[in-house]
Design an enzyme around this catalytic site. Structure first.
Site, PDB file in Angstrom:
ATOM      1  N   GLY A  86       0.842  -1.198   0.000  1.00  0.00           N
ATOM      2  CA  GLY A  86       0.000   0.000   0.000  1.00  0.00           C
ATOM      3  C   GLY A  86       0.872   1.241   0.000  1.00  0.00           C
ATOM      4  O   GLY A  86       2.052   1.169   0.352  1.00  0.00           O
ATOM      5  N   GLN A  92       3.175   9.866   1.371  1.00  0.00           N
ATOM      6  CA  GLN A  92       4.464   9.163   1.482  1.00  0.00           C
ATOM      7  C   GLN A  92       5.407   9.490   0.322  1.00  0.00           C
ATOM      8  O   GLN A  92       6.594   9.175   0.387  1.00  0.00           O
ATOM      9  CB  GLN A  92       4.244   7.646   1.569  1.00  0.00           C
ATOM     10  CG  GLN A  92       3.555   7.235   2.876  1.00  0.00           C
ATOM     11  CD  GLN A  92       3.345   5.751   2.951  1.00  0.00           C
ATOM     12  OE1 GLN A  92       2.382   5.237   2.392  1.00  0.00           O
ATOM     13  NE2 GLN A  92       4.248   5.042   3.600  1.00  0.00           N
ATOM     14  N   CYS A 122       5.636  -0.136   7.771  1.00  0.00           N
ATOM     15  CA  CYS A 122       5.334   1.064   6.990  1.00  0.00           C
ATOM     16  C   CYS A 122       6.571   1.454   6.205  1.00  0.00           C
ATOM     17  O   CYS A 122       7.674   1.487   6.753  1.00  0.00           O
ATOM     18  CB  CYS A 122       4.923   2.209   7.923  1.00  0.00           C
ATOM     19  SG  CYS A 122       4.468   3.719   7.036  1.00  0.00           S
ATOM     20  N   LEU A 123       6.387   1.755   4.923  1.00  0.00           N
ATOM     21  CA  LEU A 123       7.523   2.139   4.086  1.00  0.00           C
ATOM     22  C   LEU A 123       8.173   3.426   4.586  1.00  0.00           C
ATOM     23  O   LEU A 123       9.331   3.689   4.269  1.00  0.00           O
ATOM     24  CB  LEU A 123       7.073   2.304   2.627  1.00  0.00           C
ATOM     25  CG  LEU A 123       6.607   1.006   1.938  1.00  0.00           C
ATOM     26  CD1 LEU A 123       6.018   1.317   0.570  1.00  0.00           C
ATOM     27  CD2 LEU A 123       7.752   0.006   1.826  1.00  0.00           C
ATOM     28  N   HIS A 138      -4.702   1.437   7.540  1.00  0.00           N
ATOM     29  CA  HIS A 138      -3.338   1.969   7.663  1.00  0.00           C
ATOM     30  C   HIS A 138      -3.150   3.146   6.696  1.00  0.00           C
ATOM     31  O   HIS A 138      -2.606   4.189   7.076  1.00  0.00           O
ATOM     32  CB  HIS A 138      -2.351   0.825   7.375  1.00  0.00           C
ATOM     33  CG  HIS A 138      -0.904   1.208   7.333  1.00  0.00           C
ATOM     34  ND1 HIS A 138       0.026   0.720   8.230  1.00  0.00           N
ATOM     35  CD2 HIS A 138      -0.201   2.017   6.475  1.00  0.00           C
ATOM     36  CE1 HIS A 138       1.215   1.222   7.929  1.00  0.00           C
ATOM     37  NE2 HIS A 138       1.112   2.007   6.867  1.00  0.00           N
ATOM     38  N   GLU A 139      -3.613   2.988   5.459  1.00  0.00           N
ATOM     39  CA  GLU A 139      -3.434   4.054   4.457  1.00  0.00           C
ATOM     40  C   GLU A 139      -4.323   5.261   4.739  1.00  0.00           C
ATOM     41  O   GLU A 139      -3.892   6.411   4.560  1.00  0.00           O
ATOM     42  CB  GLU A 139      -3.711   3.530   3.042  1.00  0.00           C
ATOM     43  CG  GLU A 139      -2.900   2.322   2.591  1.00  0.00           C
ATOM     44  CD  GLU A 139      -1.413   2.446   2.809  1.00  0.00           C
ATOM     45  OE1 GLU A 139      -0.919   3.583   2.918  1.00  0.00           O
ATOM     46  OE2 GLU A 139      -0.749   1.394   2.897  1.00  0.00           O
ATOM     47  N   HIS A 173      -2.813   7.458   7.174  1.00  0.00           N
ATOM     48  CA  HIS A 173      -1.796   8.358   6.591  1.00  0.00           C
ATOM     49  C   HIS A 173      -2.431   9.642   6.077  1.00  0.00           C
ATOM     50  O   HIS A 173      -1.842  10.724   6.188  1.00  0.00           O
ATOM     51  CB  HIS A 173      -1.077   7.686   5.410  1.00  0.00           C
ATOM     52  CG  HIS A 173       0.079   6.810   5.774  1.00  0.00           C
ATOM     53  ND1 HIS A 173       1.185   7.259   6.460  1.00  0.00           N
ATOM     54  CD2 HIS A 173       0.323   5.499   5.526  1.00  0.00           C
ATOM     55  CE1 HIS A 173       2.057   6.266   6.615  1.00  0.00           C
ATOM     56  NE2 HIS A 173       1.555   5.175   6.051  1.00  0.00           N
TER      57      HIS A 173
HETATM   58  O1  GNR Z   1       3.880  -2.546   2.685  1.00  0.00           O
HETATM   59  C1  GNR Z   1       3.183  -2.408   3.698  1.00  0.00           C
HETATM   60  N1  GNR Z   1       2.824  -3.505   4.405  1.00  0.00           N
HETATM   61  C2  GNR Z   1       1.859  -3.492   5.417  1.00  0.00           C
HETATM   62  C3  GNR Z   1       1.761  -4.613   6.227  1.00  0.00           C
HETATM   63  C4  GNR Z   1       0.811  -4.665   7.232  1.00  0.00           C
HETATM   64  C5  GNR Z   1      -0.041  -3.602   7.400  1.00  0.00           C
HETATM   65  C6  GNR Z   1       0.057  -2.465   6.615  1.00  0.00           C
HETATM   66  C7  GNR Z   1       0.999  -2.416   5.622  1.00  0.00           C
HETATM   67  S1  GNR Z   1       1.106  -1.017   4.604  1.00  0.00           S
HETATM   68  C8  GNR Z   1       2.784  -1.050   4.139  1.00  0.00           C
HETATM   69  C9  GNR Z   1       3.082   0.019   3.120  1.00  0.00           C
HETATM   70  C10 GNR Z   1       2.859   1.385   3.733  1.00  0.00           C
HETATM   71  O2  GNR Z   1       3.608   1.915   4.500  1.00  0.00           O
HETATM   72  N2  GNR Z   1       1.754   1.991   3.425  1.00  0.00           N
HETATM   73  O3  GNR Z   1       1.458   3.190   3.982  1.00  0.00           O
HETATM   74 NI    NI Z   2       2.488   3.248   5.882  1.00  0.00          NI
END
Ligand code: GNR
Ligand code: NI
Length: 170
Positions: A46, A51, A94-95, A136-137, A140
């Site tokens: 995601g 980001q 999270c990246l 999660h997204e 953000h």
């Molecule tokens: O790549 C991602 N893996 C992930 C694993 C578990 C829960 C959420 C994520 S999102 C993350 C990529 C990211 O930082 N998206 O904002």
């Molecule tokens: Ni993230």
């Protein structure tokens, strides 16, 4: 298509609230393509626009298994219109917080209203990994990170580590 550099903790951009997209035009479609390419390259499942430094309410997701055909999803102005009372726990990463992982509890299933790349409205029923990733997204887009859902002690340790690392790279 362009791979864009990722914004990393403690960059204050990650705390900014992203603004709604008023018109789904060619620039927005180009941004979606660049975000997908950046996400696949990372690799991640995601990515939110903030980001890559753009404070607009758009996110991309692909939870297909590696080796299978890609299933790119684009959500513009996403809104959670239903959350289940049942919760589930996933190990998240999270990246923007590389190499840190922690368990987070979130509603197990949600319904999201959003626009696609053509500006058409969709309702998406999500559970499992898709529900976790969408939440999660969408966090953000509101300047919220997954470390905001863990203990204060752990969160402060992570922020301290990334703050030090960012200073040593100046
Ligand atoms: O790549 C991602 N893996 C992930 C694993 C578990 C829960 C959420 C994520 S999102 C993350 C990529 C990211 O930082 N998206 O904002
Ligand atoms: Ni993230």
């Amino acid at each position: 298509m362009t791979i864009k550099p990722l914004i990393i903790l403690p960059d204050p951009l990650l705390r900014q609230v992203s603004q709604p997209i008023e018109r789904v035009d060619a620039d927005i479609r180009k941004l979606a393509e660049d975000m997908l390419e950046t996400m696949y390259e990372a690799p991640g499942i995601g990515l939110a626009a903030i980001q890559v430094g753009v404070a607009r309410r758009m996110l991309v997701i692909d939870i297909s298994k590696e080796g299978d055909e890609r299933e790119p999803l684009v959500f513009i102005n996403p809104e959670i219109v239903r959350s289940s009372d049942e919760y589930s726990v996933y190990e998240e990463g999270c990246l923007s917080i590389p190499d840190y992982y922690a368990e987070v509890e979130r509603p197990a299933s949600i319904t999201v209203k959003s626009l696609d790349r053509e500006g058409r409205e969709h309702l998406t029923e999500a559970d499992g990994l898709l529900a976790t990733c969408l939440q999660h997204e969408i966090d953000h887009l509101n300047g919220v990170l997954f470390i905001d859902h863990i203990s204060r002690l752990k969160r402060e340790m992570v922020i301290k580590k990334f703050t030090k690392a960012s200073k040593s790279k100046l």
